[in-house]
Design a protein around this motif. Structure first.
Motif, short mmCIF file in Angstrom:
data_model
loop_
_atom_site.label_atom_id
_atom_site.label_comp_id
_atom_site.label_asym_id
_atom_site.label_seq_id
_atom_site.Cartn_x
_atom_site.Cartn_y
_atom_site.Cartn_z
N ASP A 70 22.11 33.83 -26.87
CA ASP A 70 23.53 34.18 -27.11
C ASP A 70 24.52 33.04 -27.01
OD1 ASP A 70 23.20 36.77 -27.77
OD2 ASP A 70 23.78 37.60 -25.81
N TYR A 71 24.14 31.92 -26.38
CA TYR A 71 25.19 30.93 -26.07
C TYR A 71 25.66 30.08 -27.24
CZ TYR A 71 20.80 28.34 -24.90
OH TYR A 71 19.56 27.79 -24.89
N TYR A 72 25.05 30.25 -28.42
CA TYR A 72 25.39 29.33 -29.51
C TYR A 72 26.73 29.61 -30.18
CZ TYR A 72 20.59 27.70 -29.18
OH TYR A 72 19.41 27.16 -28.73
N SER A 73 27.33 28.53 -30.64
CA SER A 73 28.51 28.60 -31.51
C SER A 73 28.39 27.44 -32.49
CB SER A 73 29.79 28.45 -30.68
OG SER A 73 29.73 27.28 -29.91
N HIS A 74 29.12 27.47 -33.56
CA HIS A 74 29.07 26.38 -34.55
C HIS A 74 27.63 26.11 -35.02
CE1 HIS A 74 33.31 25.33 -34.60
NE2 HIS A 74 33.32 25.48 -33.30
N ASN A 124 22.55 25.89 -39.88
CA ASN A 124 23.50 26.95 -40.21
C ASN A 124 24.67 26.83 -39.25
OD1 ASN A 124 24.52 29.23 -41.48
ND2 ASN A 124 23.38 30.68 -40.20
N SER A 125 25.72 27.57 -39.50
CA SER A 125 26.83 27.58 -38.54
C SER A 125 27.15 29.02 -38.15
CB SER A 125 28.07 26.92 -39.12
OG SER A 125 29.13 27.08 -38.19
N LEU A 126 27.33 29.24 -36.85
CA LEU A 126 27.74 30.56 -36.37
C LEU A 126 29.25 30.60 -36.18
CD1 LEU A 126 25.03 31.21 -33.62
CD2 LEU A 126 24.92 31.73 -36.05
N GLY A 127 29.88 29.41 -36.25
CA GLY A 127 31.34 29.36 -36.14
C GLY A 127 31.84 29.45 -34.71
N ASP A 128 33.16 29.48 -34.59
CA ASP A 128 33.80 29.55 -33.27
C ASP A 128 34.06 31.01 -32.89
OD1 ASP A 128 35.72 30.16 -35.10
OD2 ASP A 128 36.89 28.33 -34.82
N ASP A 129 34.82 31.23 -31.82
CA ASP A 129 35.07 32.61 -31.35
C ASP A 129 35.70 33.47 -32.44
OD1 ASP A 129 34.02 31.99 -28.96
OD2 ASP A 129 35.93 31.79 -27.89
N VAL A 130 36.67 32.87 -33.15
CA VAL A 130 37.38 33.63 -34.19
C VAL A 130 36.38 34.07 -35.26
CG1 VAL A 130 39.20 33.50 -35.94
CG2 VAL A 130 39.48 32.30 -33.75
N SER A 131 35.54 33.12 -35.71
CA SER A 131 34.56 33.43 -36.75
C SER A 131 33.58 34.50 -36.25
CB SER A 131 33.73 32.21 -37.14
OG SER A 131 34.42 31.01 -36.94
N ASN A 152 29.52 25.85 -27.11
CA ASN A 152 30.82 25.43 -26.57
C ASN A 152 31.37 26.33 -25.46
OD1 ASN A 152 30.75 23.24 -28.18
ND2 ASN A 152 32.30 23.92 -29.65
N GLY A 153 30.86 27.58 -25.36
CA GLY A 153 31.42 28.47 -24.34
C GLY A 153 30.59 28.53 -23.07
N LEU A 154 29.40 27.97 -23.10
CA LEU A 154 28.43 28.21 -22.01
C LEU A 154 28.88 27.67 -20.65
CD1 LEU A 154 25.68 29.16 -20.98
CD2 LEU A 154 24.69 27.02 -21.80
N ILE A 155 29.35 26.44 -20.63
CA ILE A 155 29.67 25.82 -19.34
C ILE A 155 30.84 26.53 -18.67
CG2 ILE A 155 30.52 23.65 -18.32
CD1 ILE A 155 28.51 22.29 -20.38
N GLU A 208 31.57 29.67 -19.18
CA GLU A 208 31.00 30.98 -18.81
C GLU A 208 30.34 30.90 -17.42
OE1 GLU A 208 30.78 33.60 -21.19
OE2 GLU A 208 29.73 34.94 -19.79
N LEU A 209 29.81 29.74 -17.09
CA LEU A 209 29.11 29.56 -15.81
C LEU A 209 30.05 29.03 -14.72
CD1 LEU A 209 25.69 28.12 -17.06
CD2 LEU A 209 26.32 30.50 -16.59
N GLY A 210 31.34 29.07 -14.99
CA GLY A 210 32.29 28.72 -13.94
C GLY A 210 32.79 27.29 -13.98
N GLY A 211 32.41 26.53 -14.99
CA GLY A 211 32.89 25.15 -15.11
C GLY A 211 34.13 25.09 -15.97
N PRO A 212 34.71 23.90 -16.12
CA PRO A 212 35.84 23.76 -17.04
C PRO A 212 35.34 23.89 -18.48
CG PRO A 212 35.20 21.63 -16.11
CD PRO A 212 34.32 22.64 -15.49
N ALA A 213 36.21 24.27 -19.39
CA ALA A 213 35.79 24.42 -20.79
C ALA A 213 35.18 23.09 -21.25
CB ALA A 213 36.99 24.78 -21.65
N THR A 214 33.89 23.12 -21.56
CA THR A 214 33.18 21.87 -21.90
C THR A 214 32.22 22.14 -23.04
OG1 THR A 214 33.18 21.34 -19.53
CG2 THR A 214 31.72 20.03 -20.93
N PRO A 215 32.36 21.43 -24.14
CA PRO A 215 31.44 21.66 -25.25
C PRO A 215 30.06 21.07 -24.96
CG PRO A 215 32.95 19.87 -25.76
CD PRO A 215 33.35 20.39 -24.42
N GLY A 216 29.05 21.60 -25.63
CA GLY A 216 27.70 21.06 -25.45
C GLY A 216 26.89 21.31 -26.70
N VAL A 217 25.85 20.52 -26.86
CA VAL A 217 24.91 20.72 -27.98
C VAL A 217 23.57 20.19 -27.54
CG1 VAL A 217 25.64 18.55 -29.12
CG2 VAL A 217 24.49 20.29 -30.46
#
Ligand code: HAM
Length: 427
Positions: free
Chosen positions: A261-265, A165-172, A290-293, A295-304
């Motif tokens: 809570d950390y999921y997106s897309h 399934n997809s949860l989408g990005d922040d806008v979604s 995509n927001g987790l890293i 959120e923990l003080g790192g640079p914006a970094t996607p993950g899966v």
């Protein structure tokens, strides 16, 4: 007074541990196959990490976490899952600065959730998990999903389905959150206290509620997929088309939202109807975060990534192989005190030469010792009595063809090497 292990924990005894080792080896082999490296992080972390990463309105954090103050009053939690610790370590060790942009890591180990124990669910359980951090691409989502499918296929799990399934990005997600609030607002008074709190803080979590699971408003709740932004829709379509190209079968499950809570897309689960697990058991799950890293003080970094419950994977491992145990090369059988001294010398020398051996320490007679040799599937029994000690020889009996030979002490290694070569190799 007797002691018992805490509820929801199990002892893994010899006889079962071999099966665990087999599973771990298989998972390490698959990881190497995907060029995924092992990463080990602490079993306990600051509680705040999980509140932040997993989310304090999730059941995992608010109801199931083992949290306690340490001797300095710092709040510590036993990890309920692996992703938060890996993301914390990724930031702390500045792994985002490594030359290889996509960091692919795996972990295996105990996790802790205060849940009601039942078949395949424990309070201390084990996960095998994979995280791929640093590149935002549908190809990486699909690499993760294919890897997860490879694991269940390698284990011979029957009737498994990949749900996505997809949860989408922040806008979604913002649009979806508003839609959920509009949907649940009229029935808010009928929902439980937790749901009322979730309504304001995190309406998505209302969908996980076990108390209100059968409330009519749950059945026709809005679907994330209907609120995807153009960007999110494109990402999800690419994921689906890649899976199609690879002929990986999947079902789009618009009710799948995952409990963290950390999921997106993309989010996904591997659900098994294998009779050994019970119908509809979730063996593993994961998704993009995509927001987790950040959120923990790192640079914006996607993950899966994804994780499997190892107990659930084990239930599926073929039972036929359960008793298949590597036999010993030799079982040393001393008869008498003097012979024990010599046996100790012999066994130490043999082990130093790489043979797998054991000996009798219980001063039993021949019959009892032969029984042990049998139980350990020893290829050879090495018998040592007074005569042998005096003559500086041993008696080597092959437990397969029952032949027996007298061999001088200095020739034992050569004799075993000759006779174990070929058909029976020692590790
Ligand atoms: P999760 O869905 O919470 O995801 O857990 C993954 C798997 O761990 C479940 O599918 C289940 O097989 C197993 N599991 C969970 N709780 C228990 C339990 N009490 N007893 C036995 N097995 C259990 C995560 O933990 C995410 N960190 C997965 C992930 C990695 N997402 C992205 N990367």
């Amino acid at each position: 007074m007797g002691y018992s292990a805490p509820r929801g924990t199990v002892d893994i005894l010899p006889g079962k541990s071999e099966k665990w080792i087999r599973l771990e080896q298989l998972l390490r082999t698959i990881s190497a196959n995907y060029n995924v490296k092992e990463m080990r992080t602490p079993i306990f972390e600051h509680a705040e990490l999980f509140n932040r990463a997993v989310g304090d309105t999730t059941d995992v954090v608010s109801k199931e976490m083992y949290t306690f103050p340490d001797k300095k009053g710092r709040m510590i939690s036993l990890r309920p899952e692996g992703t938060a610790g890996i993301a914390r370590a990724y930031v702390e060790n500045k792994m985002y600065g490594l030359p290889e942009k996509l960091q692919k890591v795996y972990y295996m180990g105990p996790m802790f959730r205060y849940e009601r124990p039942q078949n395949g669910r424990q309070r201390q359980f084990h996960q095998y998990g994979v995280e791929m951090m640093g590149v935002e691409s549908a190809y990486v989502d699909v690499e993760c999903m294919v890897m997860a499918v490879t694991v269940v296929e390698a284990l011979g799990l029957k009737n498994v389905t990949l749900h996505i399934n997809s949860l989408g990005d922040d806008v979604s997600r913002d649009a979806y959150r508003e839609a959920l609030k509009d949907h649940f607002r009229p029935s808010l008074d009928e929902l439980c206290g937790d749901c009322k709190a979730r309504f304001d803080k995190n309406p998505l979590r209302i969908l996980d509620c076990k108390v209100d699971a059968n409330h009519p408003a749950m059945k026709n709740a809005p679907k994330t997929i209907d609120y995807l932004s153009e960007n999110a829709k494109k990402h999800f379509e690419k994921v689906c088309s890649l899976l199609d190209d690879l002929e990986v079968s999947y079902v789009i499950d618009t009710n799948l939202v995952r409990g963290l809570d950390y999921y997106s897309h993309t989010v996904f689960e591997i659900i098994s109807d294998d009779p050994k697990l019970g119908a509809g058991a979730t063996v593993g799950g994961g998704g993009r975060y995509n927001g987790l890293i950040e959120e923990l003080g790192g640079p914006a970094t996607p993950g899966v990534g994804f994780a499997f419950g190892m107990e659930r994977l084990l239930l599926a491992l073929d039972d036929e192989q359960e008793d298949e145990e590597d036999g010993l090369d030799c079982y040393i059988m001393p008869l008498g005190e003097e012979a024990k001294d010599l046996a100790m010398q012999v066994i130490t020398m043999l082990r130093a030469n790489g043979f797998t051996c054991d000996m009798d320490h219980a001063s039993r007679g021949l019959k009892g010792q032969f029984k042990s040799a049998d139980r350990f599937h020893a290829h050879f029994s090495i018998i040592l009595g007074d005569e042998e000690v005096k003559n500086e020889v041993v008696n080597i009996k092959c437990n397969h063809d029952k032949t027996q030979e007298t061999v001088p002490l200095e020739n034992i290694v050569a004799y075993l090497e000759n006779h174990l070569a070929g058909g029976h190799e020692h590790e």
